[in-house]
Design an enzyme around this catalytic site. Structure first.
Site, PDB file in Angstrom:
ATOM      1  N   PHE A 184      11.968   3.045   6.154  1.00 52.66           N
ATOM      2  CA  PHE A 184      12.473   1.707   6.503  1.00 52.66           C
ATOM      3  C   PHE A 184      11.347   0.720   6.772  1.00 52.66           C
ATOM      4  O   PHE A 184      11.509  -0.242   7.508  1.00 52.66           O
ATOM      5  CB  PHE A 184      13.457   1.771   7.694  1.00 52.66           C
TER       6      PHE A 184
ATOM      7  N   LEU B 261       0.825  -1.212   0.000  1.00 54.33           N
ATOM      8  CA  LEU B 261       0.000   0.000   0.000  1.00 54.33           C
ATOM      9  C   LEU B 261       0.855   1.255   0.000  1.00 54.33           C
ATOM     10  O   LEU B 261       0.445   2.310  -0.460  1.00 54.33           O
ATOM     11  CB  LEU B 261      -0.893   0.021   1.246  1.00 54.33           C
ATOM     12  N   GLY B 262       2.035   1.130   0.550  1.00 55.68           N
ATOM     13  CA  GLY B 262       2.907   2.297   0.630  1.00 55.68           C
ATOM     14  C   GLY B 262       4.255   1.907   1.197  1.00 55.68           C
ATOM     15  O   GLY B 262       4.412   0.829   1.760  1.00 55.68           O
TER      16      GLY B 262
ATOM     17  N   THR C 227       8.305  18.068   8.037  1.00 54.76           N
ATOM     18  CA  THR C 227       8.545  18.135   6.589  1.00 54.76           C
ATOM     19  C   THR C 227       8.594  19.622   6.216  1.00 54.76           C
ATOM     20  O   THR C 227       7.717  20.380   6.648  1.00 54.76           O
ATOM     21  CB  THR C 227       7.389  17.398   5.858  1.00 54.76           C
TER      22      THR C 227
ATOM     23  N   ASP D 171       4.428  15.585  12.420  1.00 53.19           N
ATOM     24  CA  ASP D 171       4.622  15.434  10.976  1.00 53.19           C
ATOM     25  C   ASP D 171       3.272  15.407  10.259  1.00 53.19           C
ATOM     26  O   ASP D 171       3.023  14.547   9.409  1.00 53.19           O
ATOM     27  CB  ASP D 171       5.436  14.163  10.692  1.00 53.19           C
TER      28      ASP D 171
ATOM     29  N   LYS E 233       0.704  16.260   7.618  1.00 46.00           N
ATOM     30  CA  LYS E 233       0.713  16.677   6.206  1.00 46.00           C
ATOM     31  C   LYS E 233      -0.275  15.770   5.468  1.00 46.00           C
ATOM     32  O   LYS E 233      -0.613  14.682   5.976  1.00 46.00           O
ATOM     33  CB  LYS E 233       2.123  16.546   5.613  1.00 46.00           C
TER      34      LYS E 233
ATOM     35  N   LYS F  78       7.565  -1.165   4.915  1.00 43.52           N
ATOM     36  CA  LYS F  78       6.595  -1.298   3.821  1.00 43.52           C
ATOM     37  C   LYS F  78       5.248  -1.575   4.460  1.00 43.52           C
ATOM     38  O   LYS F  78       5.175  -2.315   5.456  1.00 43.52           O
ATOM     39  CB  LYS F  78       6.984  -2.474   2.922  1.00 43.52           C
ATOM     40  N   VAL F  79       4.186  -1.021   3.878  1.00 40.47           N
ATOM     41  CA  VAL F  79       2.854  -1.280   4.413  1.00 40.47           C
ATOM     42  C   VAL F  79       2.104  -2.157   3.403  1.00 40.47           C
ATOM     43  O   VAL F  79       2.014  -1.813   2.227  1.00 40.47           O
ATOM     44  CB  VAL F  79       2.086   0.036   4.685  1.00 40.47           C
TER      45      VAL F  79
ATOM     46  N   ASN G 178       0.028  12.029   5.311  1.00 39.86           N
ATOM     47  CA  ASN G 178      -0.206  11.228   6.517  1.00 39.86           C
ATOM     48  C   ASN G 178      -1.657  11.265   6.968  1.00 39.86           C
ATOM     49  O   ASN G 178      -1.984  10.852   8.077  1.00 39.86           O
ATOM     50  CB  ASN G 178       0.708  11.705   7.656  1.00 39.86           C
TER      51      ASN G 178
ATOM     52  N   ASP H 274       0.754   7.564  10.709  1.00 45.39           N
ATOM     53  CA  ASP H 274       2.207   7.751  10.778  1.00 45.39           C
ATOM     54  C   ASP H 274       2.656   8.581  11.991  1.00 45.39           C
ATOM     55  O   ASP H 274       2.959   9.774  11.865  1.00 45.39           O
ATOM     56  CB  ASP H 274       2.741   8.368   9.472  1.00 45.39           C
TER      57      ASP H 274
ATOM     58  N   GLY I  23       7.711   3.550   3.290  1.00 47.22           N
ATOM     59  CA  GLY I  23       8.370   4.664   3.966  1.00 47.22           C
ATOM     60  C   GLY I  23       9.869   4.468   3.914  1.00 47.22           C
ATOM     61  O   GLY I  23      10.367   3.735   3.062  1.00 47.22           O
TER      62      GLY I  23
ATOM     63  N   LYS J 120       2.230  -2.784   8.726  1.00 48.58           N
ATOM     64  CA  LYS J 120       3.525  -2.130   8.488  1.00 48.58           C
ATOM     65  C   LYS J 120       4.606  -3.138   8.867  1.00 48.58           C
ATOM     66  O   LYS J 120       4.644  -3.619  10.006  1.00 48.58           O
ATOM     67  CB  LYS J 120       3.633  -0.866   9.336  1.00 48.58           C
TER      68      LYS J 120
END
Ligand code: ATP
Length: 270
Positions: free
Chosen positions: A10, A5-6, A161, A121, A123, A12-13, A126, A139, A8, A28
């Site tokens: 370090f 799905l995504g 960010t 964070d 944004k 993976k989801v 997220n 996140d 980051g 995750k």
């Protein structure tokens, strides 16, 4: 385990399905070998502690944590509709739609702050949307718990960010994490209504310079009421910036606002 799905820095989801209940979840997966620095181990532990602490209708629910010799698995509720970022990338939202997302964001952020947690964070990448188009904050990798705060209640570690980070975070003199989250919420609200970011530049320093001065412009089409709210969020001095209470009393924000039921139930159970 199904599709990715995504991804980051370090982790993976993956989309996963429980063999026993058939329930969809998002997991995750973190490879322990990537957690070479002590800092990263602490970060994962903090992410788990925070997610256990903040159960709210507009925050992604952590269901289970598992580990093998090589990997750590954070099993979360599956949020089907993707990132709010994808929506904004297609263009500005109608103010009524932006208001709904912003109200849901603020009720989640208020809940976190009431438990001494700051996200750090926030944004649109997220913020996930479920099948009912409701927002879920995700996140918590950079979040801070009460123990990260200095004795005076301030935080020191700069994180976030560039386009969304509050100016005082960069000064490295200590900052109020709640007010820093509110700045990021202001940037998000501006982006939802305008379809682009308030502070832009060819490089990070230019973005920071504009944020320090609180230098941005409004497009013509924005309503005067939304303008007032954003003008009180994107204030470089955190002491003069709106608090969550101020936001909740703001006329543009208040239209149709109702706190989610689980909010008050959770509140009284603590
Ligand atoms: P980063 O390094 O950017 O902080 P990360 O490793 O902490 O990322 P996340 O941001 O938590 O990972 O997740 C990466 C992506 O996976 C998200 O942006 C989102 O697209 C997807 N994702 C994460 N959690 C879920 C979920 N519960 N349901 C559906 N998709 C999710």
């Amino acid at each position: 385990m199904g599709k990715v799905l995504g991804q980051g820095n370090f982790a993976k989801v993956y989309h996963c399905r429980s063999l026993s209940t058939n329930e969809s979840v998002a997991t995750k997966v973190i490879k322990k070998e990537k957690l070479k620095e002590d800092r990263l181990v602490k970060q994962i532990k903090r992410e788990v502690s925070v997610m256990r602490l903040v159960r709210h209708p507009h925050i992604v629910d952590l269901k289970e944590v598992m580990a093998t010799k090589e990997k750590i698995f954070l099993v979360m509720e599956y949020v089907k509709g993707g990132e709010l970022f994808a929506k904004v990338a297609k263009g500005k939202l109608k103010e009524d739609v932006a208001r709904k997302y912003f109200q849901q964001l603020i009720s989640a952020v208020d809940f976190c702050h009431s438990r001494g947690v700051t996200h750090r964070d926030l944004k649109p990448e997220n913020l996930l949307l479920d099948e009912n188009e409701d927002l879920k904050v995700s996140d918590f990798g950079l979040s801070a718990l009460p123990e990260q705060h200095r004795e005076d209640g301030m935080l020191l570690t700069p994180c976030g960010t560039p386009a969304y980070v509050a100016p005082e975070v960069l000064k490295k003199k200590g900052y109020d994490g709640s007010k820093a989250d509110i700045w990021s919420c202001g940037v998000i609200l501006y982006a939802l209504i305008c379809g682009y970011l308030p502070f832009q530049g060819e490089n990070v320093m230019r973005i920071y310079k504009k944020a320090f001065k609180g230098e941005y412009e409004f497009p013509e089409w924005i309503s005067p009421q939304a303008k007032i709210l954003i003008s009180n969020l994107l204030v470089a001095d955190p002491k003069k910036r709106y608090s969550i209470v101020d936001i909740m009393n703001d006329p543009w924000f208040r239209i149709g606002f109702a706190r989610p039921i689980a909010f008050s139930m959770n509140d009284s159970s603590i």
